[in-house]
Design an enzyme around this catalytic site. Structure first.
Site, PDB file in Angstrom:
ATOM      1  N   LYS A 194      -2.835  18.243  -3.211  1.00 26.75           N
ATOM      2  CA  LYS A 194      -2.902  17.118  -2.285  1.00 26.75           C
ATOM      3  C   LYS A 194      -3.711  16.006  -2.947  1.00 26.75           C
ATOM      4  O   LYS A 194      -4.798  16.248  -3.446  1.00 26.75           O
ATOM      5  CB  LYS A 194      -3.575  17.563  -0.989  1.00 26.75           C
ATOM      6  CG  LYS A 194      -3.579  16.547   0.106  1.00 26.75           C
ATOM      7  CD  LYS A 194      -4.181  17.160   1.359  1.00 26.75           C
ATOM      8  CE  LYS A 194      -4.054  16.265   2.549  1.00 26.75           C
ATOM      9  NZ  LYS A 194      -4.620  16.884   3.750  1.00 26.75           N
ATOM     10  N   CYS A 219      -2.536   0.978  -2.489  1.00 26.90           N
ATOM     11  CA  CYS A 219      -1.111   1.285  -2.615  1.00 26.90           C
ATOM     12  C   CYS A 219      -0.638   2.231  -1.516  1.00 26.90           C
ATOM     13  O   CYS A 219      -1.327   3.186  -1.175  1.00 26.90           O
ATOM     14  CB  CYS A 219      -0.850   1.920  -3.985  1.00 26.90           C
ATOM     15  SG  CYS A 219       0.868   2.388  -4.240  1.00 26.90           S
ATOM     16  N   CYS A 268       3.036   2.763  -1.657  1.00 23.89           N
ATOM     17  CA  CYS A 268       4.381   3.119  -2.128  1.00 23.89           C
ATOM     18  C   CYS A 268       4.353   4.200  -3.206  1.00 23.89           C
ATOM     19  O   CYS A 268       5.399   4.708  -3.582  1.00 23.89           O
ATOM     20  CB  CYS A 268       5.108   1.884  -2.668  1.00 23.89           C
ATOM     21  SG  CYS A 268       4.509   1.284  -4.259  1.00 23.89           S
ATOM     22  N   CYS A 304      -3.291  -1.259  -5.344  1.00 20.91           N
ATOM     23  CA  CYS A 304      -1.943  -1.812  -5.447  1.00 20.91           C
ATOM     24  C   CYS A 304      -1.844  -2.717  -6.669  1.00 20.91           C
ATOM     25  O   CYS A 304      -2.738  -3.518  -6.926  1.00 20.91           O
ATOM     26  CB  CYS A 304      -1.621  -2.613  -4.184  1.00 20.91           C
ATOM     27  SG  CYS A 304      -0.018  -3.437  -4.247  1.00 20.91           S
ATOM     28  N   HIS A 347       5.327  -2.169  -5.467  1.00 22.02           N
ATOM     29  CA  HIS A 347       6.160  -2.006  -4.271  1.00 22.02           C
ATOM     30  C   HIS A 347       7.276  -3.048  -4.220  1.00 22.02           C
ATOM     31  O   HIS A 347       8.304  -2.811  -3.594  1.00 22.02           O
ATOM     32  CB  HIS A 347       5.310  -2.079  -2.996  1.00 22.02           C
ATOM     33  CG  HIS A 347       4.573  -3.367  -2.838  1.00 22.02           C
ATOM     34  ND1 HIS A 347       3.315  -3.567  -3.369  1.00 22.02           N
ATOM     35  CD2 HIS A 347       4.925  -4.525  -2.238  1.00 22.02           C
ATOM     36  CE1 HIS A 347       2.922  -4.796  -3.087  1.00 22.02           C
ATOM     37  NE2 HIS A 347       3.879  -5.402  -2.400  1.00 22.02           N
TER      38      HIS A 347
END
Length: 132
Positions: free
Chosen positions: A81, A98, A100, A109, A113
């Protein structure tokens, strides 16, 4: 309703009975070029209906070509995980995180994306955290 009835009861049976379908297997080899051309439209219709039915009733067909529902394709795959802790006090003014899973700068990020959204039709963007 009358036009539909006419097509189903008269036009379609007449059309199908006029198709050059041979009585034996060897008869297929004796068909002329014109006969083969006459068989193309009903073959396309039957194939289209079959394919549409396949897509409608086979869940695996709808997912063909897509990854298996996973959103994370590359980030820390060796972990069961992925959990990243970021202390809010360490954020200077704001930070974009982020969502995506395509970034090369996890957990932040990097704009990946945008390409992801173009390819998939998705509309995902980052989570922006601002310090007050």
């Amino acid at each position: 309703m009358e036009p539909i009835s006419h097509v189903v009861k008269s036009s379609l049976p007449n059309y199908l009975s006029s198709l050059p379908i041979p009585d034996s297997f060897g008869g297929w080899f004796k068909l002329s070029f014109k006969d083969w051309l006459a068989l193309i439209p009903p073959t396309v219709v039957v194939a289209g209906l079959g394919y549409t039915t396949y897509l409608a009733f086979c869940p695996a067909a709808r997912c063909a070509g897509k990854d298996s529902g996973r959103c994370n394709s590359s980030i820390r795959k060796n972990e069961a995980k992925v959990v990243t802790m970021v202390d809010v006090e360490d954020i200077a003014g704001q930070a974009a995180f982020c969502r995506c899973w395509k970034t090369k700068n996890w957990p932040y990020c990097d704009g990946s994306h945008g390409e992801h959204n173009k390819q998939t039709g998705d509309n995902v963007g980052p989570v922006v955290v601002k310090k007050k």
